[in-house]
Scaffold this active site. Structure first.
Site, mmCIF file in Angstrom:
data_model
loop_
_atom_site.group_PDB
_atom_site.id
_atom_site.type_symbol
_atom_site.label_atom_id
_atom_site.label_comp_id
_atom_site.label_asym_id
_atom_site.label_seq_id
_atom_site.Cartn_x
_atom_site.Cartn_y
_atom_site.Cartn_z
ATOM 1 N N ASP A 217 -8.913 -3.362 -5.642
ATOM 2 C CA ASP A 217 -8.853 -4.223 -4.457
ATOM 3 C C ASP A 217 -9.790 -3.761 -3.350
ATOM 4 O OD1 ASP A 217 -7.625 -2.011 -3.267
ATOM 5 O OD2 ASP A 217 -5.605 -2.840 -3.416
ATOM 6 N N HIS B 65 -7.655 -5.327 -0.324
ATOM 7 C CA HIS B 65 -6.461 -4.503 -0.146
ATOM 8 C C HIS B 65 -5.507 -5.028 0.918
ATOM 9 C CE1 HIS B 65 -4.039 -0.914 -0.501
ATOM 10 N NE2 HIS B 65 -4.154 -0.671 0.794
ATOM 11 N N SER C 225 0.814 -1.198 0.000
ATOM 12 C CA SER C 225 0.000 0.000 0.000
ATOM 13 C C SER C 225 0.861 1.267 0.000
ATOM 14 C CB SER C 225 -0.952 -0.041 1.203
ATOM 15 O OG SER C 225 -1.911 0.985 1.133
#
Length: 541
Positions: free
Chosen positions: A395, A420, A188
Site C-alpha cells: 500500500d 496506506h 495500521s
C-alpha cells in the site's frame, strides 16, 4: 520582531478556529439510526490521533499534533521525548506539560479530521472522517453505536497505561450500547495495539469483542519504510504542504526515541519470501592504494549495527542543552519483547477476525544508500543521503506479505488496491465493511460470487498517476463457504445482466458481464480471479 510575528500567527490561528466553529458542521445524532447494529470502535494507527499538550501550571491546552501554523516549533517543544526503560514510557522533554488525547465526541474527534481548524488539502489531515460519515449513513450513531479510541502513538503498543485506557473504553462502549459486544476496526499500527491487548488481556478482550477487522496492519513490520525513517526521518504530508508542516529532521529526532517505531521494524524471525535488506555502496581501498566499489547487504539483524553507527553522533539542542539521541538499544530490547508478545497472540474462539490489506502500489522493502558512482565513505553520512528502494507490492507503506501474515485464524483476508491512509476512504473497503458489520442486512451477499463494484475511469486514472495497477484479491478462508471448488480442475462462473431505463425523454441501456475463475490453491484456500466489463448507452428521445 519575532514576538510580534508570533503574536500575529496566534491571532490568525484563533481567527481560523472561530470561523471553523461557527461555519457549517455536521450535526451529530441526526438522520437515520439503525437500532439493530452492534457498536463499532475505531482504532487509529501511528500519527493518527490528535495530541494536546496540557500546561501543568495553568491547565491551558495547545494542540501539538496535528497543526499547520507554528507546527514545527510546537512539535519540537512539546513532543520531543526520551525513553524511560524502567517504565517503558517515552517522556516529553518539556517537564512543564503532559500529553493528552481529547475524548470529545466519544473519542471520534481525535481521529476524524486531524487538523479541524485549518485544512491544507483534504488528503493531508482527513483520517477516519469519510468512514465515520459513511457509517452514519448506514445507521450508526455517535455515542451509541460509533466510538473512537485515540492514544499517544509515541508510546509502546504494550504500554500498560494505554492498555488500561483501552480496557476502560471497551467497558464504556459495551455499557453505552446496551450490553452489545463490539466490532473493532483498526488501521495500521492500531492492529498491533489490538493484538497486544488481545494477548495480554485476553479475558477482557473476549468479554467485550465480537469481531475485529484489521486494515493495512503491519503485522510483520514495515521494514523499508522504518529503516529509512530511522536514518532520514519521514514526512506526514507530501508535496507543497510540507513547507507548512513539520520537517523531516524534526520528525526524525522524535522517532529515535519512540518505542512504537522500533516495534514497526521488520520482524527478524518471520520467514520472508524475499528478506528485506539494508544496502550500502562502499569504497574499499587495498594496501597498494587501489579502490574497489562494493555493494554490501545487511540482513534485518545486521542492519541494526549499521543504523546504530550512523546515528552514534546524532544529537539535538533543546532549551540550551545538547542532548545525544543515538539509536536506543534499550528501546530495541523492549520492542523485541513486544514482538514475542505479538507472535504468541491467540484469537479467542468467540471472536471473528477479518483482514483488509492494500495492494497495487510500489512499497519500500529494502533500502539502498549511495551508488556505484557515488559510494558512501562514512556511515555518519547516511542521515544526509538520499535513499533508493527495492519495492514490492503493498500500500506504499506496508508490504502485502507483512499485512497478510497476521498469524490468526481469519474468516477472510481481502486485498484492495489502495494507499496506506487513503484505503480508509475507499468505496471497495466500505462495501466490504458494510457486509461484515451486518449493516447491509443482505443475507445473500457473498464476495465469492458478487463483484459489485467496478473502478471508474477516474479511479483508473488516479491509480495510474500514482504508479499503481488495479488488482483486487479475495482470500476466503472460512470453512463455511457455500461454493466448494473441485481440486482437479478450475471452476468458471459467468453472468450477464442487461437493464433498460426509459421515460418520455430519456432511454438508457446497460450491459454488465462478469467472468470468475476459482483456482484451488490448497486444501484450505481458493484463489478467485474476477474480470468485469460494463457498457452503458444513453439515447435522448
Amino acid at each position: 520582531m519575532t514576538i510580534l510575528i508570533d503574536d500575529l500567527v496566534k491571532s490568525v490561528e484563533l481567527m481560523i478556529q472561530i470561523i471553523s466553529r461557527t461555519g457549517k458542521q455536521q450535526k451529530v445524532g441526526e438522520g437515520f439510526v439503525d437500532p439493530t447494529l452492534d457498536p463499532v470502535l475505531l482504532v487509529p494507527g501511528i500519527a493518527g490521533s490528535i495530541l494536546d499538550a496540557v500546561d501543568d501550571q495553568t491547565g491551558s491546552i495547545e494542540r501539538v499534533w496535528v497543526r499547520i501554523l507554528r507546527a514545527d516549533r510546537e512539535f519540537c517543544s512539546k513532543l520531543w521525548s526520551r525513553f524511560d526503560p524502567s517504565t517503558g514510557k517515552t517522556v516529553s522533554l518539556n517537564s512543564d506539560t503532559h500529553i493528552e488525547v481529547p475524548d470529545d465526541r466519544n473519542g471520534l474527534y481525535a481521529i476524524d479530521v486531524l487538523d479541524p481548524d485549518l485544512i491544507i488539502g483534504r488528503e493531508a489531515v482527513y483520517y477516519f472522517h469519510d468512514m465515520i460519515v459513511e457509517m452514519q449513513s448506514w445507521g450508526y450513531q455517535e455515542g451509541t453505536t460509533l466510538f473512537g479510541f485515540g492514544y499517544d502513538f509515541r508510546q509502546s503498543n504494550r504500554l500498560q497505561d494505554t492498555l488500561d485506557r483501552l480496557a476502560a473504553k471497551f467497558e464504556s462502549v459495551y455499557t453505552a450500547s446496551g450490553g452489545r459486544k463490539i466490532t473493532l476496526i483498526s488501521h495500521s499500527m492500531g492492529g498491533l495495539l489490538v493484538k497486544c491487548f488481545m494477548s495480554l488481556q485476553s479475558e477482557i478482550f473476549e468479554k467485550y469483542v465480537n469481531k475485529w477487522i484489521a486494515i493495512a496492519a503491519p503485522f510483520q513490520g514495515a521494514p523499508g519504510y522504518i529503516n529509512a525513517a530511522f536514518l532520514n526521518g519521514c514526512s506526514f504530508v507530501s508535496g507543497w504542504a510540507q513547507n507548512f508542516f513539520i520537517s523531516k529532521w524534526s520528525m526524525h529526532q522524535l522517532l529515535v526515541e519512540c518505542p512504537s517505531v522500533y516495534e514497526l521494524m521488520g520482524s527478524r524471525d518471520f520467514q520472508w519470501q524475499h528478506a528485506p535488506v539494508l544496502e550500502i555502496w562502499k569504497e574499499k581501498k587495498s594496501g597498494n592504494g587501489d579502490s574497489t566499489i562494493l555493494l554490501e547487504s545487511f540482513s534485518p539483524s545486521d542492519a541494526v549495527s549499521v543504523i546504530s553507527q550512523a546515528l552514534s553522533i546524532n544529537k539535538i539542542k533543546y532549551d540550551g542543552l545538547e542532548i545525544p539521541l543515538p539509536f536506543n538499544f534499550e528501546i530495541l530490547k523492549w520492542a523485541n519483547e513486544t514482538r514475542k508478545i505479538l507472535d504468541s497472540a491467540n484469537l479467542p474462539d468467540s471472536v471473528k477476525f477479518y483482514n483488509i490489506y492494500g495492494t497495487s502500489l510500489e512499497t519500500p522493502h529494502s533500502v539502498c544508500y549511495g551508488s556505484e558512482d557515488s559510494p558512501v565513505n562514512d556511515l555518519h553520512q547516511l542521515p544526509f543521503c538520499l535513499a533508493s528502494y527495492i519495492c514490492v507490492d503493498g500500500d506504499g507503506t506496508v508490504p502485502v506479505e507483512s499485512a497478510k501474515a497476521d498469524g490468526l485464524n481469519a474468516v477472510a483476508r481481502v486485498g484492495v488496491p489502495g494507499e496506506h491512509r487513503g484505503i480508509l476512504c475507499d468505496r471497495h473497503v466500505f462495501r466490504v465493511l458494510k457486509h461484515w458489520v451486518r449493516a447491509d442486512h443482505d443475507p445473500f451477499y457473498n464476495p465469492m460470487i458478487d463483484y459489485v463494484i467496478l473502478p471508474t475511469l477516474f479511479d483508473l486514472e488516479r491509480r495510474q498517476e500514482k504508479g499503481s495497477n488495479v488488482n483486487e484479491e479475495w482470500e476466503i478462508v472460512s470453512a463455511e463457504t457455500e461454493h466448494p471448488v473441485t481440486k482437479d480442475k478450475n471452476q468458471l462462473v459467468g453472468s450477464i445482466a442487461v437493464s433498460i431505463v426509459e421515460n418520455d425523454k430519456f432511454s438508457r441501456e446497460e450491459a454488465y458481464a462478469t467472468a470468475m475463475v476459482v483456482q484451488p490453491q490448497s486444501e484450505e484456500t481458493n484463489r478467485v480471479d474476477v474480470t468485469a466489463v460494463s457498457v452503458c448507452v444513453s439515447r435522448n428521445a
